[in-house]
Design an enzyme around this catalytic site. Structure first.
Site, PDB file in Angstrom:
ATOM      1  N   LEU A  57      40.295  32.306  44.197  1.00 16.85           N
ATOM      2  CA  LEU A  57      39.043  32.247  43.434  1.00 16.85           C
ATOM      3  C   LEU A  57      39.236  32.911  42.079  1.00 16.85           C
ATOM      4  CD1 LEU A  57      36.782  33.455  46.376  1.00 16.85           C
ATOM      5  CD2 LEU A  57      36.840  31.126  45.431  1.00 16.85           C
ATOM      6  N   ASP A  82      43.436  34.122  48.817  1.00 14.66           N
ATOM      7  CA  ASP A  82      43.140  35.453  48.276  1.00 14.66           C
ATOM      8  C   ASP A  82      43.490  36.595  49.231  1.00 14.66           C
ATOM      9  OD1 ASP A  82      41.982  35.118  45.593  1.00 14.66           O
ATOM     10  OD2 ASP A  82      40.421  33.952  46.603  1.00 14.66           O
ATOM     11  N   GLU A 104      42.290  44.974  49.677  1.00 11.60           N
ATOM     12  CA  GLU A 104      41.309  46.031  49.427  1.00 11.60           C
ATOM     13  C   GLU A 104      39.900  45.628  49.884  1.00 11.60           C
ATOM     14  OE1 GLU A 104      40.158  46.964  45.239  1.00 11.60           O
ATOM     15  OE2 GLU A 104      40.433  49.028  45.863  1.00 11.60           O
ATOM     16  N   ASP A 105      39.623  44.317  49.859  1.00  6.80           N
ATOM     17  CA  ASP A 105      38.234  43.877  50.038  1.00  6.80           C
ATOM     18  C   ASP A 105      37.700  43.863  51.468  1.00  6.80           C
ATOM     19  OD1 ASP A 105      37.848  43.593  47.281  1.00  6.80           O
ATOM     20  OD2 ASP A 105      38.920  41.691  47.308  1.00  6.80           O
ATOM     21  N   ARG A 113      36.991  33.196  51.758  1.00  4.72           N
ATOM     22  CA  ARG A 113      37.677  34.417  52.172  1.00  4.72           C
ATOM     23  C   ARG A 113      37.225  34.902  53.547  1.00  4.72           C
ATOM     24  NH1 ARG A 113      38.799  38.980  47.871  1.00  4.72           N
ATOM     25  NH2 ARG A 113      40.299  39.356  49.540  1.00  4.72           N
ATOM     26  N   ARG A 126      29.237  39.921  45.038  1.00  5.82           N
ATOM     27  CA  ARG A 126      29.903  40.009  46.342  1.00  5.82           C
ATOM     28  C   ARG A 126      29.294  41.058  47.276  1.00  5.82           C
ATOM     29  NH1 ARG A 126      35.038  37.747  45.884  1.00  5.82           N
ATOM     30  NH2 ARG A 126      34.963  36.144  44.269  1.00  5.82           N
ATOM     31  N   HIS A 168      34.306  43.051  40.508  1.00  2.42           N
ATOM     32  CA  HIS A 168      34.082  44.196  41.385  1.00  2.42           C
ATOM     33  C   HIS A 168      33.998  45.483  40.563  1.00  2.42           C
ATOM     34  CE1 HIS A 168      36.275  41.876  44.760  1.00  2.42           C
ATOM     35  NE2 HIS A 168      35.029  42.029  45.160  1.00  2.42           N
ATOM     36  N   ILE A 179      43.723  35.606  38.688  1.00  4.72           N
ATOM     37  CA  ILE A 179      42.713  35.365  39.731  1.00  4.72           C
ATOM     38  C   ILE A 179      41.948  36.669  40.023  1.00  4.72           C
ATOM     39  CG2 ILE A 179      43.667  33.279  40.765  1.00  4.72           C
ATOM     40  CD1 ILE A 179      45.098  35.032  42.826  1.00  4.72           C
ATOM     41  N   CYS A 224      43.546  46.321  44.233  1.00  6.92           N
ATOM     42  CA  CYS A 224      43.140  45.210  45.118  1.00  6.92           C
ATOM     43  C   CYS A 224      44.251  44.833  46.087  1.00  6.92           C
ATOM     44  CB  CYS A 224      42.799  43.965  44.313  1.00  6.92           C
ATOM     45  SG  CYS A 224      41.696  44.261  42.958  1.00  6.92           S
TER      46      CYS A 224
HETATM   47  C1  CIR Z   1      38.405  36.979  44.618  1.00  7.02           C
HETATM   48  O1  CIR Z   1      37.731  36.393  43.771  1.00  7.02           O
HETATM   49  O2  CIR Z   1      37.926  37.368  45.677  1.00  7.02           O
HETATM   50  C2  CIR Z   1      39.878  37.207  44.339  1.00  7.02           C
HETATM   51  N1  CIR Z   1      40.381  36.129  43.554  1.00  7.02           N
HETATM   52  C3  CIR Z   1      40.094  38.514  43.613  1.00  7.02           C
HETATM   53  C4  CIR Z   1      39.774  39.726  44.445  1.00  7.02           C
HETATM   54  C5  CIR Z   1      40.065  40.997  43.708  1.00  7.02           C
HETATM   55  N2  CIR Z   1      39.841  42.117  44.540  1.00  7.02           N
HETATM   56  C6  CIR Z   1      39.422  43.308  44.096  1.00  7.02           C
HETATM   57  O3  CIR Z   1      39.073  43.462  42.936  1.00  7.02           O
HETATM   58  N3  CIR Z   1      39.329  44.276  44.992  1.00  7.02           N
END
Ligand code: CIR
Length: 260
Positions: A20, A62, A67-68, A87, A133, A165, A249, A255
């Protein structure tokens, strides 16, 4: 805060270019991304982290951004709920990898959404960014979990629309005496209540404030000259990591790992 020892990472999927993104910054070169990821893992090893490495998963372009799907405070693991259907499911992989290390495990529940990238953990206080998010329901669930489990206080606020984020533009660093927060000038005022020293980075250096440090050594995104100077003036030894393929991305240094 307990001493960090492990770093969870996930190798880049061959489908990384389908990740994404908020705007088109060009095609991702997967070979180059793999090289950059290896250098990143090398940096974590240099910091004495023992790596827990998930294999690539082409179903989730992704999934490299571990981290997410989780937030970690002391010995509590909170599995988050990712907003994007593309995701959704990454949480399960990260949970399986992390569960053996934690006694307390909780989950964010519908209709809440939280992504770890929106949560800055400092000793005894969490800063939670509301974004595309992370919603209020999710942020409030998280606030209650960390209050009940660890006695943390929380500050919840909206982040600028052009950030994906919160943490893309702010990170916490444990130094010998005093904590340090590196933060972009655009959001620095949210952290003026903290006991930490603030190092405020220029808004035109995207991800400049997203750094990983251990003691006086700090890794930053390559080519952030002003940020580099500011950090050197504060006594850090600055090392640059090339992150061009992940930046396309919207991925920053933190992350790519979950440190615990
Ligand atoms: C997204 O849009 O979810 C991924 N392309 C990028 C996630 C980056 N994660 C973060 O900043 N912790």
């Amino acid at each position: 805060m307990h001493h960090k020892k492990h770093a969870l990472v996930c190798l880049p999927a061959d489908t990384l270019d389908q990740g994404l993104r908020m705007k088109n910054l060009g095609e991702v070169d997967i070979k180059e991304a793999q090289r950059q990821h290896r250098a990143y893992c090398g940096a974590l090893r240099e910091f004495d982290f023992s790596l827990v490495q998930l294999p690539p998963d082409n179903r989730y372009p992704d999934s490299v951004f571990v981290e997410d799907p989780a937030v970690i405070t002391k010995d509590t693991l909170i599995i988050t709920r990712l907003r994007k259907t593309e995701r959704s499911g990454e949480e399960k992989r990260v949970e399986r990898a992390l569960v053996p290390f934690f006694q307390n495990i909780t989950r964010i529940k519908a209709p809440g959404f939280v992504e770890g990238g929106d949560v800055l953990v400092t000793p005894n206080k969490l800063y939670i960014g509301l974004s595309e998010r992370t919603n209020t329901e999710g942020a409030e669930q998280l606030a209650q979990i960390v209050r009940d489990h660890c006695g943390y206080t929380t500050k919840i606020f909206e982040i600028p629309k052009h950030f994906l984020h919160l943490k893309g533009e702010v990170t916490y660093h444990q130094n010998s005496q005093r904590g340090i927060i590196t933060v972009s000038e655009e959001i620095a005022y949210h952290f003026s209540d903290s006991d930490c020293k603030l190092i405020v980075t220029p808004a035109d250096e995207r991800f400049g404030a997203n750094c990983i440090s251990r003691g006086s050594i700090i890794f930053i995104h390559a080519r952030r000259q002003k940020t580099k100077q500011l950090l050197e003036q504060s006594g850090f030894h600055v090392r640059e990591l090339e992150m061009s393929e992940f930046e396309k991305i919207d991925g920053a240094l933190t992350c790519l790992s979950k440190l615990f």
